[in-house]
Design an enzyme around this catalytic site. Sequence first.
Site, PDB file in Angstrom:
ATOM      1  N   ILE A 109      -5.008   1.682  38.791  1.00 34.62           N
ATOM      2  CA  ILE A 109      -5.051   2.875  37.943  1.00 34.62           C
ATOM      3  C   ILE A 109      -4.181   3.980  38.533  1.00 34.62           C
ATOM      4  O   ILE A 109      -3.371   4.601  37.832  1.00 34.62           O
ATOM      5  CB  ILE A 109      -6.500   3.364  37.753  1.00 34.62           C
ATOM      6  CG1 ILE A 109      -7.315   2.314  36.989  1.00 34.62           C
ATOM      7  CG2 ILE A 109      -6.520   4.695  37.007  1.00 34.62           C
ATOM      8  CD1 ILE A 109      -8.793   2.631  36.896  1.00 34.62           C
ATOM      9  N   ASP A 143      -3.268   6.465  50.548  1.00 30.33           N
ATOM     10  CA  ASP A 143      -4.130   5.299  50.401  1.00 30.33           C
ATOM     11  C   ASP A 143      -4.142   4.564  51.734  1.00 30.33           C
ATOM     12  O   ASP A 143      -3.101   4.461  52.402  1.00 30.33           O
ATOM     13  CB  ASP A 143      -3.620   4.373  49.292  1.00 30.33           C
ATOM     14  CG  ASP A 143      -4.716   3.458  48.752  1.00 30.33           C
ATOM     15  OD1 ASP A 143      -5.500   2.929  49.571  1.00 30.33           O
ATOM     16  OD2 ASP A 143      -4.789   3.266  47.529  1.00 30.33           O
ATOM     17  N   ARG A 185     -15.076   9.012  40.225  1.00 30.82           N
ATOM     18  CA  ARG A 185     -16.531   9.127  40.264  1.00 30.82           C
ATOM     19  C   ARG A 185     -16.902  10.534  40.705  1.00 30.82           C
ATOM     20  O   ARG A 185     -16.261  11.117  41.590  1.00 30.82           O
ATOM     21  CB  ARG A 185     -17.143   8.110  41.223  1.00 30.82           C
ATOM     22  CG  ARG A 185     -17.124   6.669  40.706  1.00 30.82           C
ATOM     23  CD  ARG A 185     -18.084   6.484  39.534  1.00 30.82           C
ATOM     24  NE  ARG A 185     -18.102   5.124  39.035  1.00 30.82           N
ATOM     25  CZ  ARG A 185     -17.344   4.685  38.029  1.00 30.82           C
ATOM     26  NH1 ARG A 185     -16.478   5.507  37.448  1.00 30.82           N
ATOM     27  NH2 ARG A 185     -17.433   3.437  37.611  1.00 30.82           N
ATOM     28  N   GLU A 230     -24.677  12.615  35.174  1.00 34.19           N
ATOM     29  CA  GLU A 230     -24.079  12.643  33.841  1.00 34.19           C
ATOM     30  C   GLU A 230     -24.933  11.963  32.792  1.00 34.19           C
ATOM     31  O   GLU A 230     -24.766  12.224  31.596  1.00 34.19           O
ATOM     32  CB  GLU A 230     -22.684  12.041  33.870  1.00 34.19           C
ATOM     33  CG  GLU A 230     -22.592  10.603  34.296  1.00 34.19           C
ATOM     34  CD  GLU A 230     -21.132  10.151  34.394  1.00 34.19           C
ATOM     35  OE1 GLU A 230     -20.851   9.051  33.921  1.00 34.19           O
ATOM     36  OE2 GLU A 230     -20.292  10.903  34.934  1.00 34.19           O
ATOM     37  N   HIS A 249     -16.773  11.166  29.993  1.00 33.41           N
ATOM     38  CA  HIS A 249     -16.620   9.816  30.536  1.00 33.41           C
ATOM     39  C   HIS A 249     -15.996   8.886  29.491  1.00 33.41           C
ATOM     40  O   HIS A 249     -16.539   7.822  29.172  1.00 33.41           O
ATOM     41  CB  HIS A 249     -17.972   9.250  31.003  1.00 33.41           C
ATOM     42  CG  HIS A 249     -17.820   8.238  32.118  1.00 33.41           C
ATOM     43  ND1 HIS A 249     -18.657   8.171  33.203  1.00 33.41           N
ATOM     44  CD2 HIS A 249     -16.916   7.242  32.306  1.00 33.41           C
ATOM     45  CE1 HIS A 249     -18.294   7.187  34.005  1.00 33.41           C
ATOM     46  NE2 HIS A 249     -17.236   6.607  33.481  1.00 33.41           N
TER      47      HIS A 249
END
Length: 334
Positions: free
Chosen positions: A158, A177, A237, A266, A297
Amino acid sequence: MTFKIAVYGVRDNEVDYFKKLNQYQYELKLLPELLTHDNIDTAQGMDAVLLRANCVADAQNLQKLHDWQIKYVFTRTVGFNHIDLQAAQDNGQIVARVPSYSPHAVADLAFTLGLTLQQRRVSWATHASHQKNFIVQPSEFTREIHDLKVGIIGTGRIGLTEAQNYHALGTKVIGYDVFQSEAAKKIVDFKSQEEVFQTADIVSLHVPYFPGKNDRFVNADLINLMKPQAVLVNTARAEIVDISAVVAALQNDRLSGFATDVLDHEADYFGKKVDQIKDLNLQALIDLYPRVLITPHLGSYTEEALVDMIKISFDNFHEVLATGTCDNLVQPDK
């Protein structure tokens, strides 16, 4: 005998997809509501459940499923923190997930949110026009897309897809990363995490959540490194961001904007029309609109992602029933 699956959180426009993609001829009980303590009885008489994010699969619900001899607790999501894996294992229940779906779904949303806040301050300008204020503000004086520097935290499928979106527009893409793929190295200039936060005009988060390991790792220390004109985007998240630190930075003009597709607690809000917000941080974010953009979301809410999630979920059931296992099983982290 037909294999019966209770599928939770099925929106009206998703029903036909479940029916059309049901190549194994499962008996589907398509339920619009998410699984909760109050509606667990809807699973009685089924062989399996297929969940989505914010369904409640805690020890209490899993025990009831176990009592009804429901062995298969699958989720059509990448994340699985809504399932108590240890309780499921103790019950002898099998858990599987969808490890990935179209990366463009979430990447495109993150890309759109980042540009809406940063490039030309579109959210600010359209909000002012809606209030019949057509005066061009100094805050709407910005740089062009190709002159921005975008930071991607987490360059998996992603994050890399969002990086490719920006790269195609001539934008400088930097990233952080622990695992730097060869594909990402071709377009992402890897830096330290601190340097990404210090120098990027947009910081976009694509990091998985590991409970007890990276909770609130985007904290005040990292946020305060950001330029006052920068924006932060979270389509990963909620648990990885300290929202109180975000609110403080926005209120003190230490951060220009924030966009999120995820919230703490949520399940109390998403999928509902809420009269009262009990979470003070959430209310503060709402009050900071248009500097803050919140989407409910919907990162995976595209046709391509939906098809992937349904197909892989059905394949997971088929593989487990045929062989007793599958590549997408999830077990407790020992």
